[in-house]
Design a protein around this motif. Structure first.
Motif, PDB file in Angstrom:
ATOM      1  N   THR A 136       0.856  -1.195   0.000  1.00  0.00           N
ATOM      2  CA  THR A 136       0.000   0.000   0.000  1.00  0.00           C
ATOM      3  C   THR A 136       0.891   1.244   0.000  1.00  0.00           C
ATOM      4  OG1 THR A 136       0.056   0.147   2.379  1.00  0.00           O
ATOM      5  CG2 THR A 136      -1.732  -1.174   1.436  1.00  0.00           C
ATOM      6  N   VAL A 137       0.259   2.391   0.052  1.00  0.00           N
ATOM      7  CA  VAL A 137       1.020   3.642   0.130  1.00  0.00           C
ATOM      8  C   VAL A 137       1.950   3.607   1.351  1.00  0.00           C
ATOM      9  CG1 VAL A 137       0.817   6.134   0.558  1.00  0.00           C
ATOM     10  CG2 VAL A 137      -0.657   5.027  -1.152  1.00  0.00           C
ATOM     11  N   ALA A 138       1.415   3.200   2.507  1.00  0.00           N
ATOM     12  CA  ALA A 138       2.229   3.200   3.730  1.00  0.00           C
ATOM     13  C   ALA A 138       3.443   2.277   3.570  1.00  0.00           C
ATOM     14  CB  ALA A 138       1.383   2.770   4.928  1.00  0.00           C
ATOM     15  N   ALA A 139       3.204   1.043   3.130  1.00  0.00           N
ATOM     16  CA  ALA A 139       4.311   0.075   3.012  1.00  0.00           C
ATOM     17  C   ALA A 139       5.279   0.478   1.906  1.00  0.00           C
ATOM     18  CB  ALA A 139       3.742  -1.326   2.751  1.00  0.00           C
ATOM     19  N   THR A 140       4.777   1.073   0.836  1.00  0.00           N
ATOM     20  CA  THR A 140       5.669   1.516  -0.247  1.00  0.00           C
ATOM     21  C   THR A 140       6.578   2.641   0.245  1.00  0.00           C
ATOM     22  OG1 THR A 140       3.985   0.902  -1.862  1.00  0.00           O
ATOM     23  CG2 THR A 140       5.758   2.327  -2.647  1.00  0.00           C
ATOM     24  N   MET A 141       6.041   3.533   1.066  1.00  0.00           N
ATOM     25  CA  MET A 141       6.874   4.611   1.623  1.00  0.00           C
ATOM     26  C   MET A 141       8.000   4.029   2.484  1.00  0.00           C
ATOM     27  SD  MET A 141       4.033   7.447   2.755  1.00  0.00           S
ATOM     28  CE  MET A 141       5.236   8.707   3.229  1.00  0.00           C
TER      29      MET A 141
ATOM     30  N   ALA B 108      -3.720   3.672   7.601  1.00  0.00           N
ATOM     31  CA  ALA B 108      -2.349   3.845   8.118  1.00  0.00           C
ATOM     32  C   ALA B 108      -1.513   4.732   7.195  1.00  0.00           C
ATOM     33  CB  ALA B 108      -1.692   2.475   8.288  1.00  0.00           C
ATOM     34  N   ASP B 109      -2.002   4.993   5.979  1.00  0.00           N
ATOM     35  CA  ASP B 109      -1.264   5.885   5.064  1.00  0.00           C
ATOM     36  C   ASP B 109      -1.044   7.271   5.692  1.00  0.00           C
ATOM     37  OD1 ASP B 109      -1.459   3.835   3.221  1.00  0.00           O
ATOM     38  OD2 ASP B 109      -2.863   4.871   1.893  1.00  0.00           O
ATOM     39  N   LEU B 110      -2.018   7.732   6.462  1.00  0.00           N
ATOM     40  CA  LEU B 110      -1.918   9.105   6.998  1.00  0.00           C
ATOM     41  C   LEU B 110      -0.790   9.194   8.029  1.00  0.00           C
ATOM     42  CD1 LEU B 110      -5.716  10.032   7.307  1.00  0.00           C
ATOM     43  CD2 LEU B 110      -4.158  10.308   5.370  1.00  0.00           C
ATOM     44  N   GLN B 111      -0.729   8.217   8.924  1.00  0.00           N
ATOM     45  CA  GLN B 111       0.347   8.168   9.918  1.00  0.00           C
ATOM     46  C   GLN B 111       1.711   8.045   9.244  1.00  0.00           C
ATOM     47  OE1 GLN B 111       0.279   8.019  13.262  1.00  0.00           O
ATOM     48  NE2 GLN B 111      -1.769   7.338  13.850  1.00  0.00           N
TER      49      GLN B 111
ATOM     50  N   THR C  30       7.452   9.162   7.671  1.00  0.00           N
ATOM     51  CA  THR C  30       8.435   8.641   6.711  1.00  0.00           C
ATOM     52  C   THR C  30       8.690   9.682   5.615  1.00  0.00           C
ATOM     53  OG1 THR C  30       7.760   6.416   7.250  1.00  0.00           O
ATOM     54  CG2 THR C  30       8.882   6.685   5.155  1.00  0.00           C
ATOM     55  N   PRO C  31       9.963  10.045   5.417  1.00  0.00           N
ATOM     56  CA  PRO C  31      10.282  11.197   4.566  1.00  0.00           C
ATOM     57  C   PRO C  31      10.248  10.910   3.074  1.00  0.00           C
ATOM     58  CG  PRO C  31      12.286  10.298   5.481  1.00  0.00           C
ATOM     59  CD  PRO C  31      11.168   9.470   6.049  1.00  0.00           C
ATOM     60  N   VAL C  32       9.061  10.697   2.542  1.00  0.00           N
ATOM     61  CA  VAL C  32       8.887  10.456   1.108  1.00  0.00           C
ATOM     62  C   VAL C  32       7.806  11.417   0.617  1.00  0.00           C
ATOM     63  CG1 VAL C  32       8.127   8.750  -0.608  1.00  0.00           C
ATOM     64  CG2 VAL C  32       9.575   8.026   1.303  1.00  0.00           C
ATOM     65  N   THR C  33       8.053  12.052  -0.522  1.00  0.00           N
ATOM     66  CA  THR C  33       7.029  12.916  -1.127  1.00  0.00           C
ATOM     67  C   THR C  33       6.133  12.059  -2.018  1.00  0.00           C
ATOM     68  OG1 THR C  33       8.220  15.009  -0.954  1.00  0.00           O
ATOM     69  CG2 THR C  33       6.696  14.792  -2.811  1.00  0.00           C
ATOM     70  N   VAL C  34       4.843  12.054  -1.709  1.00  0.00           N
ATOM     71  CA  VAL C  34       3.875  11.195  -2.397  1.00  0.00           C
ATOM     72  C   VAL C  34       3.009  12.054  -3.319  1.00  0.00           C
ATOM     73  CG1 VAL C  34       1.952   9.587  -2.079  1.00  0.00           C
ATOM     74  CG2 VAL C  34       3.822   9.625  -0.404  1.00  0.00           C
TER      75      VAL C  34
ATOM     76  N   HIS D 172      10.813  19.525   0.298  1.00  0.00           N
ATOM     77  CA  HIS D 172      11.146  18.174   0.774  1.00  0.00           C
ATOM     78  C   HIS D 172      12.504  18.202   1.493  1.00  0.00           C
ATOM     79  CE1 HIS D 172      11.286  13.677   0.377  1.00  0.00           C
ATOM     80  NE2 HIS D 172      12.576  13.922   0.444  1.00  0.00           N
ATOM     81  N   ARG D 173      13.490  18.850   0.877  1.00  0.00           N
ATOM     82  CA  ARG D 173      14.825  18.904   1.481  1.00  0.00           C
ATOM     83  C   ARG D 173      14.845  19.815   2.717  1.00  0.00           C
ATOM     84  NH1 ARG D 173      18.470  16.674  -2.192  1.00  0.00           N
ATOM     85  NH2 ARG D 173      17.504  14.631  -2.282  1.00  0.00           N
ATOM     86  N   LEU D 174      14.064  20.877   2.678  1.00  0.00           N
ATOM     87  CA  LEU D 174      14.065  21.803   3.810  1.00  0.00           C
ATOM     88  C   LEU D 174      13.394  21.190   5.040  1.00  0.00           C
ATOM     89  CD1 LEU D 174      13.540  25.154   1.904  1.00  0.00           C
ATOM     90  CD2 LEU D 174      15.573  24.445   3.178  1.00  0.00           C
ATOM     91  N   ARG D 175      12.434  20.307   4.837  1.00  0.00           N
ATOM     92  CA  ARG D 175      11.859  19.587   5.987  1.00  0.00           C
ATOM     93  C   ARG D 175      12.961  18.784   6.682  1.00  0.00           C
ATOM     94  NH1 ARG D 175       6.553  18.927   7.151  1.00  0.00           N
ATOM     95  NH2 ARG D 175       6.842  16.909   8.143  1.00  0.00           N
ATOM     96  N   ALA D 176      13.783  18.114   5.888  1.00  0.00           N
ATOM     97  CA  ALA D 176      14.883  17.336   6.466  1.00  0.00           C
ATOM     98  C   ALA D 176      15.876  18.258   7.170  1.00  0.00           C
ATOM     99  CB  ALA D 176      15.574  16.526   5.375  1.00  0.00           C
ATOM    100  N   ALA D 177      16.140  19.418   6.552  1.00  0.00           N
ATOM    101  CA  ALA D 177      17.094  20.361   7.149  1.00  0.00           C
ATOM    102  C   ALA D 177      16.569  20.889   8.487  1.00  0.00           C
ATOM    103  CB  ALA D 177      17.350  21.520   6.185  1.00  0.00           C
ATOM    104  N   LEU D 178      15.260  20.956   8.621  1.00  0.00           N
ATOM    105  CA  LEU D 178      14.648  21.395   9.878  1.00  0.00           C
ATOM    106  C   LEU D 178      14.585  20.259  10.904  1.00  0.00           C
ATOM    107  CD1 LEU D 178      11.695  23.500   8.397  1.00  0.00           C
ATOM    108  CD2 LEU D 178      13.493  24.402   9.888  1.00  0.00           C
ATOM    109  N   GLY D 179      14.958  19.068  10.492  1.00  0.00           N
ATOM    110  CA  GLY D 179      14.891  17.920  11.400  1.00  0.00           C
ATOM    111  C   GLY D 179      13.473  17.402  11.593  1.00  0.00           C
ATOM    112  N   LEU D 180      12.589  17.694  10.631  1.00  0.00           N
ATOM    113  CA  LEU D 180      11.204  17.230  10.742  1.00  0.00           C
ATOM    114  C   LEU D 180      11.073  15.848  10.110  1.00  0.00           C
ATOM    115  CD1 LEU D 180       9.346  20.493   9.650  1.00  0.00           C
ATOM    116  CD2 LEU D 180       9.684  19.633  11.978  1.00  0.00           C
ATOM    117  N   PRO D 181      10.455  14.903  10.809  1.00  0.00           N
ATOM    118  CA  PRO D 181      10.218  13.602  10.183  1.00  0.00           C
ATOM    119  C   PRO D 181       9.050  13.731   9.195  1.00  0.00           C
ATOM    120  CG  PRO D 181       9.194  13.658  12.326  1.00  0.00           C
ATOM    121  CD  PRO D 181       9.870  14.998  12.143  1.00  0.00           C
TER     122      PRO D 181
END
Ligand code: PSU
Ligand code: MN
Length: 314
Positions: A104-109, A140-143, A148-152, A211-220
């Motif tokens: 699913t989306v969750a498992a693929t992420m 579970a896709d929403l959680q 998980t740091p993937v842009t969907v 996407h990269r700036l979220r990581a730079a902010l330390g956001l999961p």
């Protein structure tokens, strides 16, 4: 680290630093009927290639997590009956028992993250089902989007879901919901849900940069890019309201719940629209694949140019 089974094409793309886009397989096994499912999966892979990226369809085959499927593997998965539908809860158990399942989306992420793939294209995400105040049925896709740091890239959420509640849960979880090139959150078969999306972007580069700036902010967590179905391929919401209501009543009568609910509703709507729901579905998935390829390419460009800050060390 978990053992990953790479397709030859994805392995080469990694070595060459090419952009890669992940694809889910539940859409193949539980979202569309055979043989169209396999044809569409191949078409979508080609759309990604034409967009300058490499497709990585993800599935578990006999206990191995596959990142990219060879042609024969995809054909067999699309034809096999009774394939398990794997979400976050199921992935490790399926690997442990040597099982076969679609993601699913969750498992693929989750799989994409392990493979270092940051962008993923699909049709629609799971969300808050109508009546969730009684059934508690929230995908579970929403959680997963929250952690998980993937842009969907998806065409919003299906009208089988409660869209305002889905948007509320995503807001609570801190997931950026970015409508592409319009203000409204799209509703899968229709370009507009009638509900504004919290964010809007009009090009792939800012989406990749965020996407990269979220990581730079330390956001999961990742981002949801809500890409409307192309004009001309829409089925108007008015036509679908009674069809969806009837499908929902049938599900209730037959006591369909849990993971079986989404596939049941999709099939009922396919039958009631004499396959038109599938034609629209194909158009929007292909449109999402093209946008995802451009976002993945933008990420690779940032890395080449070194123009985006590194992830926060936290
Ligand atoms: N929505 C669609 N088509 C699909 C799905 C959702 O329009 O094929 C699939 C996706 O794999 C999604 C899953 O992750 O259903 C959600 O299932 P559930 O609601 O059981 O979490
Ligand atoms: Mn559910």
């Amino acid at each position: 680290m978990i053992d990953l089974n790479w397709s030859a094409e994805v392995r080469a793309a990694r070595e060459q630093g090419k952009p890669i886009v992940a694809l889910e397989s539940t859409i193949v096994t539980h979202g569309m009927p055979w043989p169209r499912n396999v044809e569409v999966a191949r078409q979508v892979e080609d759309d990604i290639r034409k967009g300058g990226a490499v497709p990585a369809t993800i599935a578990v085959l006999e206990g191995m997590l596959h990142i990219g499927l060879e042609n024969g593997q995809l054909a067999r998965l699309g034809q096999a009956g009774n394939v398990a539908k794997l979400s976050r809860a199921d992935l490790a158990c399926c690997l442990a028992t040597g099982g076969t399942g679609s993601t699913t989306v969750a498992a693929t992420m989750i799989a994409a993250r392990h493979a270092g793939i940051e962008v993923f294209a699909t049709g629609g995400i799971g969300g808050v089902h109508k009546g969730a105040e009684l059934t508690f049925d929230i995908s579970a896709d929403l959680q997963e989007l929250a952690q998980t740091p993937v842009t969907v890239v998806a065409a919003g959420a299906k009208a089988i879901l409660d869209i305002p509640k889905t948007l509320e849960v995503l807001e609570t979880l801190g997931v950026p919901v970015i409508a592409y090139h319009q203000d409204d959150f799209p509703a899968f078969w229709s370009a507009s849900s009638g509900h504004p999306a919290p964010l809007r972007m009009d090009a792939p580069e800012p989406i990749a940069r965020a996407h990269r700036l979220r990581a730079a902010l330390g956001l999961p967590g990742g981002q949801l890019v809500a890409n409307p179905i192309p004009e001309g391929d829409e089925i108007l919401a008015d036509e679908l309201v009674p069809v969806i209501a009837a499908a929902q009543r049938a599900a209730e009568r037959q006591g369909i719940a849990g993971k079986a609910l989404t596939p049941f509703l999709l099939k009922a709507i396919f039958d009631a629209t004499e396959g038109r729901s599938l034609t629209a579905n194909i158009a929007l998935v292909r449109n999402n694949a093209r946008l995802a390829a451009r976002i993945a390419a933008a990420l690779v460009n940032f890395d080449r140019e070194g123009t985006v800050p590194a992830p926060h060390p936290l």
